[in-house]
Design a protein around this motif. Structure first.
Motif, PDB file in Angstrom:
ATOM      1  N   UNK A  41       0.810  -1.220   0.000  1.00 31.13           N
ATOM      2  CA  UNK A  41       0.000   0.000   0.000  1.00 31.13           C
ATOM      3  C   UNK A  41       0.846   1.274   0.000  1.00 31.13           C
ATOM      4  N   UNK A  42       2.110   1.177  -0.368  1.00 33.82           N
ATOM      5  CA  UNK A  42       2.987   2.340  -0.291  1.00 33.82           C
ATOM      6  C   UNK A  42       2.639   3.427  -1.298  1.00 33.82           C
ATOM      7  N   UNK A  43       1.973   3.087  -2.387  1.00 28.89           N
ATOM      8  CA  UNK A  43       1.658   4.071  -3.426  1.00 28.89           C
ATOM      9  C   UNK A  43       0.301   4.735  -3.247  1.00 28.89           C
ATOM     10  N   UNK A  44      -0.407   4.438  -2.179  1.00 26.97           N
ATOM     11  CA  UNK A  44      -1.713   5.049  -1.924  1.00 26.97           C
ATOM     12  C   UNK A  44      -1.485   6.502  -1.513  1.00 26.97           C
ATOM     13  N   UNK A  45      -2.164   7.422  -2.207  1.00 27.38           N
ATOM     14  CA  UNK A  45      -1.993   8.850  -1.911  1.00 27.38           C
ATOM     15  C   UNK A  45      -3.291   9.514  -1.477  1.00 27.38           C
ATOM     16  N   UNK A  46      -4.422   8.861  -1.681  1.00 25.19           N
ATOM     17  CA  UNK A  46      -5.710   9.436  -1.302  1.00 25.19           C
ATOM     18  C   UNK A  46      -5.837   9.456   0.224  1.00 25.19           C
ATOM     19  N   UNK A  47      -6.032  10.643   0.824  1.00 26.34           N
ATOM     20  CA  UNK A  47      -6.110  10.723   2.298  1.00 26.34           C
ATOM     21  C   UNK A  47      -7.226   9.868   2.897  1.00 26.34           C
ATOM     22  N   UNK A  48      -8.357   9.785   2.232  1.00 22.10           N
ATOM     23  CA  UNK A  48      -9.459   8.965   2.762  1.00 22.10           C
ATOM     24  C   UNK A  48      -9.084   7.492   2.758  1.00 22.10           C
ATOM     25  N   UNK A  49      -8.439   7.045   1.693  1.00 21.77           N
ATOM     26  CA  UNK A  49      -8.013   5.648   1.613  1.00 21.77           C
ATOM     27  C   UNK A  49      -6.958   5.347   2.681  1.00 21.77           C
ATOM     28  N   UNK A  50      -6.056   6.284   2.907  1.00 19.99           N
ATOM     29  CA  UNK A  50      -5.033   6.100   3.941  1.00 19.99           C
ATOM     30  C   UNK A  50      -5.684   6.003   5.309  1.00 19.99           C
ATOM     31  N   UNK A  51      -6.682   6.832   5.566  1.00 22.26           N
ATOM     32  CA  UNK A  51      -7.396   6.776   6.850  1.00 22.26           C
ATOM     33  C   UNK A  51      -8.084   5.427   7.032  1.00 22.26           C
ATOM     34  N   UNK A  52      -8.670   4.893   5.954  1.00 20.62           N
ATOM     35  CA  UNK A  52      -9.309   3.574   6.037  1.00 20.62           C
ATOM     36  C   UNK A  52      -8.283   2.488   6.338  1.00 20.62           C
ATOM     37  N   UNK A  53      -7.121   2.580   5.699  1.00 19.52           N
ATOM     38  CA  UNK A  53      -6.082   1.580   5.941  1.00 19.52           C
ATOM     39  C   UNK A  53      -5.537   1.670   7.360  1.00 19.52           C
ATOM     40  N   UNK A  54      -5.404   2.891   7.881  1.00 15.17           N
ATOM     41  CA  UNK A  54      -4.940   3.067   9.266  1.00 15.17           C
ATOM     42  C   UNK A  54      -5.985   2.515  10.235  1.00 15.17           C
ATOM     43  N   UNK A  55      -7.261   2.746   9.937  1.00 11.81           N
ATOM     44  CA  UNK A  55      -8.323   2.211  10.794  1.00 11.81           C
ATOM     45  C   UNK A  55      -8.294   0.681  10.796  1.00 11.81           C
ATOM     46  N   UNK A  56      -8.041   0.092   9.638  1.00 13.83           N
ATOM     47  CA  UNK A  56      -7.943  -1.368   9.569  1.00 13.83           C
ATOM     48  C   UNK A  56      -6.736  -1.860  10.374  1.00 13.83           C
ATOM     49  N   UNK A  57      -5.640  -1.120  10.303  1.00 17.74           N
ATOM     50  CA  UNK A  57      -4.463  -1.466  11.089  1.00 17.74           C
ATOM     51  C   UNK A  57      -4.729  -1.390  12.575  1.00 17.74           C
ATOM     52  N   UNK A  58      -5.487  -0.379  13.004  1.00 21.43           N
ATOM     53  CA  UNK A  58      -5.858  -0.274  14.425  1.00 21.43           C
ATOM     54  C   UNK A  58      -6.713  -1.463  14.852  1.00 21.43           C
ATOM     55  N   UNK A  59      -7.590  -1.925  13.951  1.00 21.37           N
ATOM     56  CA  UNK A  59      -8.399  -3.107  14.238  1.00 21.37           C
ATOM     57  C   UNK A  59      -7.509  -4.331  14.411  1.00 21.37           C
ATOM     58  N   UNK A  60      -6.512  -4.469  13.558  1.00 24.59           N
ATOM     59  CA  UNK A  60      -5.587  -5.604  13.659  1.00 24.59           C
ATOM     60  C   UNK A  60      -4.818  -5.551  14.977  1.00 24.59           C
ATOM     61  N   UNK A  61      -4.455  -4.352  15.411  1.00 22.70           N
ATOM     62  CA  UNK A  61      -3.774  -4.199  16.696  1.00 22.70           C
ATOM     63  C   UNK A  61      -4.659  -4.705  17.829  1.00 22.70           C
TER      64      UNK A  61
END
Length: 85
Positions: A41-61
């Motif tokens: 996911x290193x090439x993702x630049x859309x802020x909304x998409x990045x926020x969704x990915x961070x939220x998914x990462x928090x869920x994994x945590x």
């Protein structure tokens, strides 16, 4: 705004790397999988998409923390209670 999201992603990576030390299959296995997931996911630049990915990462945590808590609970239960009950 990009700096804020960058900081969130770095915080997420560091937190997951720290939690991966106790992963059942080993820290090296977890580190490899974590790096692959972030590189995918290193090439993702859309802020909304990045926020969704961070939220998914928090869920994994949260799931990892639950896994570790359950493992500790089972060890304590095995230590202090009769296995027949």
């Amino acid at each position: 705004m990009a700096n804020n999201l960058r900081g969130e992603v770095i915080r997420l990576y560091k937190t997951m790397l720290y939690l991966g030390r106790e992963y059942p299959k080993g820290a090296a296995y977890f580190r490899g999988r974590l790096k692959a997931a972030f590189m995918k996911n290193k090439d993702v630049t859309d802020p909304e998409q990045i926020k969704k990915l961070v939220a998914r990462g928090d869920f994994v945590i949260k799931e990892l923390e639950a896994l570790y808590f359950l493992r500790k609970y089972r060890a304590m239960k095995k230590r202090y209670y009769d296995p027949e009950k």
